[in-house]
Design an enzyme around this catalytic site. Structure first.
Site, PDB file in Angstrom:
ATOM      1  N   GLU A  14       1.153  -1.333  -0.055  1.00 46.32           N
ATOM      2  CA  GLU A  14      -0.143   0.192   0.163  1.00 46.32           C
ATOM      3  C   GLU A  14       0.960   0.979   0.076  1.00 46.32           C
ATOM      4  O   GLU A  14       0.228   2.020   0.199  1.00 46.32           O
ATOM      5  CB  GLU A  14      -1.002   0.039   0.638  1.00 46.32           C
ATOM      6  CG  GLU A  14      -1.673  -0.978   0.316  1.00 46.32           C
ATOM      7  CD  GLU A  14      -3.037  -1.588   2.459  1.00 46.32           C
ATOM      8  OE1 GLU A  14      -3.828  -1.225   2.549  1.00 46.32           O
ATOM      9  OE2 GLU A  14      -2.408  -1.768   2.749  1.00 46.32           O
ATOM     10  N   SER A 150      -6.721  -3.584   1.584  1.00 43.72           N
ATOM     11  CA  SER A 150      -6.652  -3.347   0.106  1.00 43.72           C
ATOM     12  C   SER A 150      -7.265  -4.115  -0.337  1.00 43.72           C
ATOM     13  O   SER A 150      -7.201  -3.893  -2.223  1.00 43.72           O
ATOM     14  CB  SER A 150      -5.834  -2.164  -0.914  1.00 43.72           C
ATOM     15  OG  SER A 150      -5.576  -0.526   0.613  1.00 43.72           O
ATOM     16  N   TYR A 221      -9.130   2.972  -5.779  1.00 39.50           N
ATOM     17  CA  TYR A 221      -8.394   3.760  -5.905  1.00 39.50           C
ATOM     18  C   TYR A 221      -8.766   4.217  -7.038  1.00 39.50           C
ATOM     19  O   TYR A 221      -8.231   5.926  -7.373  1.00 39.50           O
ATOM     20  CB  TYR A 221      -7.635   3.708  -5.204  1.00 39.50           C
ATOM     21  CG  TYR A 221      -7.129   3.505  -4.015  1.00 39.50           C
ATOM     22  CD1 TYR A 221      -7.784   3.773  -3.024  1.00 39.50           C
ATOM     23  CD2 TYR A 221      -6.766   2.237  -3.337  1.00 39.50           C
ATOM     24  CE1 TYR A 221      -7.423   3.875  -1.286  1.00 39.50           C
ATOM     25  CE2 TYR A 221      -7.059   1.837  -2.319  1.00 39.50           C
ATOM     26  CZ  TYR A 221      -6.701   1.910  -1.337  1.00 39.50           C
ATOM     27  OH  TYR A 221      -6.876   2.245   0.043  1.00 39.50           O
ATOM     28  N   ARG A 260     -10.725   2.732  11.859  1.00 39.40           N
ATOM     29  CA  ARG A 260     -11.635   2.592  10.762  1.00 39.40           C
ATOM     30  C   ARG A 260     -12.003   1.192  10.637  1.00 39.40           C
ATOM     31  O   ARG A 260     -10.899   0.224  10.422  1.00 39.40           O
ATOM     32  CB  ARG A 260     -10.949   2.657   9.409  1.00 39.40           C
ATOM     33  CG  ARG A 260     -12.777   2.676   8.755  1.00 39.40           C
ATOM     34  CD  ARG A 260     -12.575   3.137   7.061  1.00 39.40           C
ATOM     35  NE  ARG A 260     -12.177   1.621   6.722  1.00 39.40           N
ATOM     36  CZ  ARG A 260     -11.228   1.630   5.528  1.00 39.40           C
ATOM     37  NH1 ARG A 260     -10.840   2.171   5.318  1.00 39.40           N
ATOM     38  NH2 ARG A 260     -10.921   0.383   5.047  1.00 39.40           N
ATOM     39  N   ASP A 262     -14.870  -2.291   9.400  1.00 39.27           N
ATOM     40  CA  ASP A 262     -15.176  -2.155   8.231  1.00 39.27           C
ATOM     41  C   ASP A 262     -16.490  -3.548   8.351  1.00 39.27           C
ATOM     42  O   ASP A 262     -16.008  -4.493   8.954  1.00 39.27           O
ATOM     43  CB  ASP A 262     -14.387  -2.936   6.601  1.00 39.27           C
ATOM     44  CG  ASP A 262     -14.019  -1.763   6.343  1.00 39.27           C
ATOM     45  OD1 ASP A 262     -13.600  -0.561   6.495  1.00 39.27           O
ATOM     46  OD2 ASP A 262     -12.694  -2.383   5.721  1.00 39.27           O
ATOM     47  N   GLU A 276     -13.440  -5.930  10.098  1.00 43.79           N
ATOM     48  CA  GLU A 276     -12.085  -6.114   9.758  1.00 43.79           C
ATOM     49  C   GLU A 276     -11.993  -4.373  10.874  1.00 43.79           C
ATOM     50  O   GLU A 276     -12.586  -4.078  10.445  1.00 43.79           O
ATOM     51  CB  GLU A 276     -10.889  -6.340   9.034  1.00 43.79           C
ATOM     52  CG  GLU A 276     -11.274  -5.497   7.621  1.00 43.79           C
ATOM     53  CD  GLU A 276      -9.690  -4.738   7.258  1.00 43.79           C
ATOM     54  OE1 GLU A 276      -9.044  -4.846   7.789  1.00 43.79           O
ATOM     55  OE2 GLU A 276     -10.143  -4.452   5.850  1.00 43.79           O
ATOM     56  N   ASN A 278      -8.799  -1.849  11.041  1.00 38.47           N
ATOM     57  CA  ASN A 278      -7.962  -0.403  10.354  1.00 38.47           C
ATOM     58  C   ASN A 278      -7.365   0.798  11.016  1.00 38.47           C
ATOM     59  O   ASN A 278      -7.698   1.459  11.031  1.00 38.47           O
ATOM     60  CB  ASN A 278      -8.303   0.046   8.918  1.00 38.47           C
ATOM     61  CG  ASN A 278      -8.540  -0.972   7.866  1.00 38.47           C
ATOM     62  OD1 ASN A 278      -8.049  -1.428   7.524  1.00 38.47           O
ATOM     63  ND2 ASN A 278      -9.879  -1.255   7.686  1.00 38.47           N
ATOM     64  N   GLY A 282      -6.775   4.873   5.121  1.00 40.28           N
ATOM     65  CA  GLY A 282      -6.479   5.663   4.485  1.00 40.28           C
ATOM     66  C   GLY A 282      -6.902   7.578   5.185  1.00 40.28           C
ATOM     67  O   GLY A 282      -7.507   7.383   5.702  1.00 40.28           O
TER      68      GLY A 282
END
Ligand SMILES: Nc1ncnc2c1ncn2[C@@H]1O[C@H](COP(=O)(O)OP(=O)(O)O)[C@@H](O)[C@H]1O
Ligand SMILES: [Mg+2]
Length: 321
Positions: A14, A150, A221, A260, A262, A276, A278, A282
């Site tokens: 990433e 990602s 992205y 964050r 998900d 999950e 993070n 991002g």
């Protein structure tokens, strides 16, 4: 005003996203009046930190090394305060298998799963368990590397014949792979930022893929290929539950500063499942946490300042962690 090292890039998959997150953070820090020291993280990291003597590090790294506790450990050793979660929380959240076991233990719903190592597959006959797993999870089965991000290395196996190939793909990213029940439904993300009153769950962002095909790395992205809706148009009760689950995840993993989570909202059952967390989501123009912060009235500069202040607070021992 502080002298802030912005750690970005690195060698993870990433890297490109991290370079963009870092650049945006540098711009914000400049506007806020801080002195920035951009560092593309490599083998001269410690040398540069020692030479240039920043007062604090803003960690804008994603994926391996930057988000898994490795860089955090080095920063602890050199005694430099840094943004975001500590070592243990990073280790818990980068590892989807470990995180999911912690969710199960804490009664946080997560899709049913099985995980094994490449060694179990090669030397312990793990392949012979596949029919049992397939029966338990039903098709499609989601196959993903234990660590990663990602959507890299994630495959949806539609039938038994697709599972071995999906496993091989997963093992090219990590020595451990998990097989997970597929949840048909909506893709939601709840970001968390700490404020004066502790962690605050921000409005939900829903990722709506434009094409029916899988929401993959490129789609995520490439501006325009995925539509992000914030706040997501879901019933209030779903919002409240998703936000509560995200706060539970934050606590269980011991995250700090921002993060964050998900989730999937299952279409048929209307149940929420956590996929999950993070530790360093991002921070680019198209990233979800900054969008959610914006929707909550927290502009990007304010977000960056808050994350920095939280790092100072931890370093000064103001918070009992
Ligand atoms: N069990 C699942 N059921 C349905 N979709 C999934 C499942 N697991 C992952 N996905 C899809 O793949 C995306 C990425 O998965 P995630 O577990 O968040 O890994 P990462 O973001 O680290 O690559 C999710 O946002 C979702 O769209
Ligand atoms: Mg994800």
């Amino acid at each position: 005003m502080s002298r802030v090292a912005v750690l970005k890039g690195g060698s993870s998959l990433e890297r490109q996203v991290s370079l963009r997150s870092g650049a945006r953070v540098e711009d914000a820090l400049g506007r806020l009046g801080h002195e920035t020291l951009p560092i593309d993280v490599g083998d001269d990291l410690i040398e540069r930190l020692r030479e240039e003597e920043p007062e604090i590090a803003f960690v804008a790294l994603h994926g391996r090394d930057g988000e898994d506790g490795t860089v955090q450990e080095l920063l602890e050793i050199v005694g430099l305060p840094y943004t975001g979660s500590g070592i243990l929380a990073c280790m818990r959240s980068i590892d989807k298998v470990l995180a999911k076991h912690l969710f199960v233990e804490a009664n946080i719903p997560t899709p049913e799963f099985f995980a094994f190592t490449e060694a179990a597959f090669k030397t312990l006959g793990a392949a012979d368990t596949l029919p049992t797993i397939e029966q338990r999870l039903d098709f499609p089965i989601v196959v993903k590397p234990a660590t990663g991000g990602s959507a890299l290395g994630i495959k949806f196996a539609e039938s038994a014949s697709a599972v071995p190939g999906a496993l091989v793909a997963g093992f090219s990213y990590d020595t451990r792979v998990l097989l997970e029940r597929h949840v048909r439904g909506r893709d939601l993300a709840v970001s968390i930022v700490e404020g004066a009153d502790g962690p605050e769950a921000l409005p939900i962002v829903e990722a709506v893929p434009r094409d029916e095909d899988f929401y993959d790395f490129e789609a995520r992205y490439e501006i325009g290929r995925t539509e992000f809706v914030c706040p997501a148009s879901v019933p209030d009760a779903v919002t409240r539950r998703a936000q509560q689950l995200a706060l539970d995840v934050y606590r269980v993993l011991g995250l700090y500063g921002f993060a964050r989570v998900d989730l999937m909202l299952e279409e048929d059952s209307e149940c929420l499942y956590v996929l999950e967390a993070n530790a360093i989501p991002g921070l680019t123009e198209t990233s979800l946490l900054p969008q959610a912060a914006e929707a909550a009235g927290i502009g990007f500069d304010e977000l960056v300042e808050r994350i920095l202040e939280l790092a100072w607070a931890r370093a000064q021992g103001e918070l009992a962690l």
